[in-house]
Design an enzyme around this catalytic site. Structure first.
Site, PDB file in Angstrom:
ATOM      1  N   GLY A 491       0.820  -1.208   0.000  1.00  0.00           N
ATOM      2  CA  GLY A 491       0.000   0.000   0.000  1.00  0.00           C
ATOM      3  C   GLY A 491       0.845   1.245   0.000  1.00  0.00           C
ATOM      4  N   ARG A 492       0.206   2.354  -0.305  1.00  0.00           N
ATOM      5  CA  ARG A 492       0.884   3.636  -0.350  1.00  0.00           C
ATOM      6  C   ARG A 492      -0.041   4.680   0.231  1.00  0.00           C
ATOM      7  NH1 ARG A 492       5.137   5.194  -4.205  1.00  0.00           N
ATOM      8  NH2 ARG A 492       6.020   3.206  -4.817  1.00  0.00           N
ATOM      9  N   GLY A 493       0.487   5.723   0.759  1.00  0.00           N
ATOM     10  CA  GLY A 493      -0.356   6.813   1.222  1.00  0.00           C
ATOM     11  C   GLY A 493       0.149   7.401   2.503  1.00  0.00           C
ATOM     12  N   GLY A 496       3.938   7.557   3.185  1.00  0.00           N
ATOM     13  CA  GLY A 496       4.845   6.425   3.164  1.00  0.00           C
ATOM     14  C   GLY A 496       4.349   5.257   2.333  1.00  0.00           C
ATOM     15  N   VAL A 498       3.882   1.056   2.318  1.00  0.00           N
ATOM     16  CA  VAL A 498       3.717  -0.035   3.277  1.00  0.00           C
ATOM     17  C   VAL A 498       4.173  -1.341   2.635  1.00  0.00           C
ATOM     18  CG1 VAL A 498       2.118  -1.158   4.844  1.00  0.00           C
ATOM     19  CG2 VAL A 498       1.721   1.195   4.173  1.00  0.00           C
ATOM     20  N   LYS A 512       5.619   0.381   7.576  1.00  0.00           N
ATOM     21  CA  LYS A 512       5.448   1.622   6.829  1.00  0.00           C
ATOM     22  C   LYS A 512       6.755   2.392   6.852  1.00  0.00           C
ATOM     23  CE  LYS A 512       2.100   4.902   5.860  1.00  0.00           C
ATOM     24  NZ  LYS A 512       0.685   5.076   5.980  1.00  0.00           N
ATOM     25  N   ASP A 604      -7.565  12.031   8.405  1.00  0.00           N
ATOM     26  CA  ASP A 604      -7.647  11.409   7.089  1.00  0.00           C
ATOM     27  C   ASP A 604      -8.466  10.124   7.145  1.00  0.00           C
ATOM     28  OD1 ASP A 604      -7.328  11.198   4.382  1.00  0.00           O
ATOM     29  OD2 ASP A 604      -5.245  10.544   4.439  1.00  0.00           O
TER      30      ASP A 604
END
Ligand SMILES: *[C@@H]1O[C@H](CO)[C@@H](O)[C@H](O)[C@H]1NC(C)=O
Ligand SMILES: *[C@@H]1O[C@H](CO)[C@@H](O)[C@H](O)[C@H]1NC(C)=O
Ligand SMILES: *[C@@H]1O[C@H](CO)[C@@H](O)[C@H](O)[C@H]1NC(C)=O
Ligand SMILES: *[C@@H]1O[C@H](CO)[C@@H](O)[C@H](O)[C@H]1NC(C)=O
Ligand SMILES: *[C@@H]1O[C@H](CO)[C@@H](O)[C@H](O)[C@H]1NC(C)=O
Ligand SMILES: *[C@@H]1O[C@H](CO)[C@@H](O)[C@H](O)[C@H]1NC(C)=O
Length: 773
Positions: A491-493, A496, A498, A512, A604
């Protein structure tokens, strides 16, 4: 002719004396017999029973127990005992309520082993009440005696624990007699845990090296009352308080001082089959004093649990009983000092020396023993034992104890609600001389060197807290290896990328790697420490971090099912799961906003940041991250840059208004709408006008419009509902969810409910279901 018969009849009635019915309790003049299994008092709601319970071979104690989980002789949730230290014979022992008003427990030989010493001229009755309280009342209903006033090792909800109460642990799991641990209010009005063993005693909770106020305790209120309420809120007049991990659900609970010296709160699982731990005082069980006895070292790992080992050169004093600890294998004598040498125990050992006052820079404690030796994770200290030369040389090099694994997992549901504690001196050495029987022979030198940085932010206290929550520091090398050189991106966001990782202890983790974490190491550590202490079942758990050079990494538990975003279009997400996700997410956020000592805004909230565990339980992730990314101090709502994700962002961001927890409430409202409709707020919805033209609406506008239309037609529900639900849903819950969502997304932030209010509304209106999954 008839007269003798009638007389005989009356006589037999008098002698037979069936004068009580057990559901009504025990009346004066009657008794319960150890030999009659039916002689059991049951509370009106059936939750508790009181009667004779076997505690050994032909040994019985009069006890109160929970009827759920189903009680057998071997496993029974006993909450109170009259005669734990003096069991009675299995033949002809009796609990009798005398006409004088005294309740007495007589052993077979007519010895009174226990009595209430009550006196009442008026008729009395003994009843087991609904909360598990055994109460002796006089004719007017006044309480003469109650079991709540003399707890054994368990405190039930609403049972007041006061100046005169003690909880004393059982001797061991199968042995109910009084053990070595005691919970009580001390003379300073502070709730304490003490170990009173056969050879030494020490107070170990609150931490002996903290001053009372440093441990968050207050000594001012001398009313000395503590109570656990039925929702899982424990409060004490010394300002100690905790919330159970499942706070809010009205279920069977108890607070128990277990035989291992740990104080735990338990909740009964919904199926009534088992107890789960919903809070505990010591996630690191080796911090409990006395568990291994003198001259031994306690080692804990989640995989093998707590273990005791004798210090090198020592052997167990009494087989199968660690309370007496270990004794030297070598002869003790005074004239061999030249024959002694130091043995170094590597792998960062620490011992606690018997010392209940605050430890200062150097302490020399001659003639004391090695007590409470243990090795917390992340603890950097060497440890030397002075032993005869022959023994030292029999160890090659130094003694290695197995590397410990760090984890928060002690038992099923141990989440700790840790109060933020104050710091103090950072680094100290401890020198102690240790002797046995007054003979000064064995010397233990302890160099205690705390592992993290040494300025005001980190300290023995901080180290201790990190250790207790099993939260640890990883090296960059370790994490590089665990992620196979950052090969599997999941994952991204939020600043960073993950990666999936397998830690050296076998646990699968999500790591992360923060990209623009340009915070200094000191600040990073301070904040990661705070975030690491936020423990709630609906928050993703942080296992550790790495801060090395420019690298900043966070280690989290790994979620099998990925994020809500990946699941929202899956057919497995049925209505019940959606409602539970809504509720769980709200609880996680309510904890962040309201129950943490420092407010944590998430900023967020979106489906990508709600992770789903194997039971489809939601866990909020990425909370507190804004702190680590050096993007303005959210804590004090001075946020310099717009954060969040389009579609989920509250109007305050756009209009540059002060940022409060209500921004999360707004985003949560959008998330609820998305859960119900499965429509993305970023896309907007095309609806046909009255005529043939199409109009563009935001998700909020569209749902509002449909709800308004419902006031006339009543058909909106199916229109907005995700078609994948195929019309299978709970209508009341759906209406609640939509109404809550619309309240959350109001433009005026003061009109929005708090997350705590959201939890209460969802719980109340979704009440056919228990709060727990
Ligand atoms: C329980 O422990 C006590 C104290 O060690 C001992 O005297 C007693 O015999 C034990 N009882 C049982 C049933 O093992
Ligand atoms: C009790 O704790 C709260 C924070 O949890 C603190 O604000 C308050 O001052 C404490 N009270 C006392 C008397 O120490
Ligand atoms: C002490 O605690 C009790 C119970 O919480 C409270 O009613 C009382 O006002 C407190 N007393 C002081 C002096 O704070
Ligand atoms: C827990 O109980 C105390 C005392 O009754 C109360 O002040 C506090 O607000 C409660 N906490 C929660 C989260 O309900
Ligand atoms: C919990 O449930 C019991 C019985 O169902 C009820 O008497 C009690 O008022 C409830 N407590 C709360 C705080 O809701
Ligand atoms: C040490 O003292 C004991 C008696 O106290 C004596 O028997 C022994 O010989 C002495 N050992 C040495 C090495 O002096």
């Amino acid at each position: 002719m008839a007269t003798p018969l009638i007389l005989l009849f009356f006589l037999s009635v008098l002698l037979w004396n069936p004068s009580f019915s057990l559901s009504d309790g025990l009346q004066a003049g009657s008794s319960l017999s150890v030999e009659a299994p039916a002689d059991v008092l049951t509370s009106p709601d059936g939750s508790f029973s009181a009667g004779f319970h076997p505690v050994g071979k032909n040994a019985y104690s009069f006890a109160i127990w929970f009827n759920k989980p189903t009680c057998t002789a071997k496993s029974c949730t006993i909450v109170w005992m009259a005669n734990r230290d003096q069991p009675v014979n299995g033949k002809s022992s009796k609990l009798s309520l005398l006409r004088s008003g005294n309740l007495v427990l007589k052993d077979a030989g007519h010895i009174i082993v226990w009595e209430t010493n009550t006196v009442s001229a008026t008729a009395v009755g003994l009843k087991l009440e609904n909360g598990g309280n055994l109460v002796l009342r006089d004719f007017e209903g006044l309480i003469l005696w109650q079991s709540y006033d003399s707890p054994t090792d368990t405190l039930l909800p609403l049972q007041s624990f006061n100046e005169n109460s003690n909880l004393v642990s059982s001797r061991s799991q199968g042995n109910y007699s009084s053990g070595y641990y005691k919970l009580y209010f001390d003379n300073d009005n502070v709730l304490c845990l003490v170990y009173k063993g056969p050879e030494f005693s020490s107070v170990f909770w609150p931490s002996p090296w903290l001053l009372r106020w440093e441990a968050g305790r207050s000594t001012f209120n001398n009313s000395k009352i503590a109570v656990l309420d039925s929702l899982g809120n424990f409060t004490s007049t010394d300002n100690f308080t905790f919330l159970s991990a499942d706070y809010g659900s009205n279920i069977s609970r108890m607070l128990k001082l277990d035989s291992d010296g740990n104080l735990r709160s338990y909740s009964l699982k919904e199926d009534g089959e088992a107890w789960i731990v919903s809070w505990l005082a010591f996630p690191q069980p080796c911090m409990v004093h006395g568990c291994c006895g003198p001259n031994s070292i306690c080692i804990y790992s989640p995989s093998f649990g707590r273990k005791c080992r004798c210090s090198p050169g020592y052997k167990l004093k009494k087989p199968n009983d660690w309370s007496l600890g270990c004794e030297p294998e070598f002869p003790l004598s005074c004239n061999q000092t030249d024959q002694l040498d130091f043995l170094k125990l590597r792998h960062r050992f620490s011992v606690q020396v018997y010392q209940s006052s605050r430890i200062r820079w150097y302490i020399l404690l001659p003639k004391t023993q090695l007590l409470n030796g243990h090795r917390p994770p992340n603890f950097n200290a060497d440890f030397y034992v002075k032993l005869p030369k022959a023994i030292v040389s029999s160890y090659i090099d130094t003694v290695e104890y197995p590397e410990l694994q760090c984890s928060n997992h002690v038992e099923q549901l141990e989440r700790k609600y840790t109060k933020r504690q104050q710091n103090k001196s950072s680094r100290f050495f401890l020198w102690t001389a240790c002797s046995i029987g007054g003979v000064e022979l064995i010397t233990i030198l302890l160099v205690w060197n705390f592992f993290i940085r040494t300025n005001d932010k980190s300290s023995p206290t901080a180290g201790y807290l990190l250790a207790t929550t099993g939260f640890r520091k990883y090296t960059y090398g370790e994490l590089k290896k665990a992620t196979n050189t950052f090969s599997e991106e999941i994952g991204r966001g939020a600043g960073g990328i993950v990666y999936k990782a397998t830690l050296s202890d076998g646990r699968v983790a999500a790591i992360k790697r923060l990209l623009d974490a340009n915070k200094g190491e000191a600040e990073f550590l301070a904040e990661v420490n705070t975030i690491g202490k936020l423990n709630h079942m609906n928050l993703i758990e942080m296992w550790g971090y790495c801060a090395e050079g420019k690298h900043r990494l966070l280690v989290y538990e790994y979620m099998e099912h990925g994020s809500l975003a990946e699941n929202i279009s899956s057919k497995y997400l049925d209505w019940d799961k959606r409602f539970d996700i809504a509720l769980g997410t709200a609880r996680g956020l309510a904890y962040l906003h309201e129950e943490c000592l420092e407010w944590v805004l998430h900023c967020d909230i979106k489906p990508q940041n709600i992770l789903i565990d194997s039971n489809y339980r939601p866990k909020v992730s990425d909370f507190g991250l804004s702190w680590l990314l050096n993007r303005g101090d959210v804590k004090y709502s001075k946020v310099s840059r717009i954060r969040g994700t389009r579609g989920y962002m509250a109007p305050e961001w756009v209009f540059n208004l002060p940022i409060t927890s209500k921004v999360d409430v707004y985003s949560y409202g959008i998330l609820l709408l998305e859960l119900v409709t499965a429509k993305s707020p970023a896309m907007g919805i095309e609806v046909s006008d009255d005529g043939s033209s199409k109009v563009h609406r935001t998700l909020v506008e569209w749902v509002r419009g449909e709800v308004a239309r419902a006031l006339e037609s009543g058909t909106w529900k199916h229109v907005i509902l995700d078609p994948k639900l195929e019309g299978i849903y709970d209508e009341a819950e759906m209406v609640t969810m939509v109404n809550v969502a619309l309240r959350c997304v109001q433009e005026d932030r003061d009109q929005r409910p708090t997350m705590g209010e959201v939890v209460r509304i969802l719980l109340r209106d979704g009440s056919h279901r228990s709060a727990e999954e």
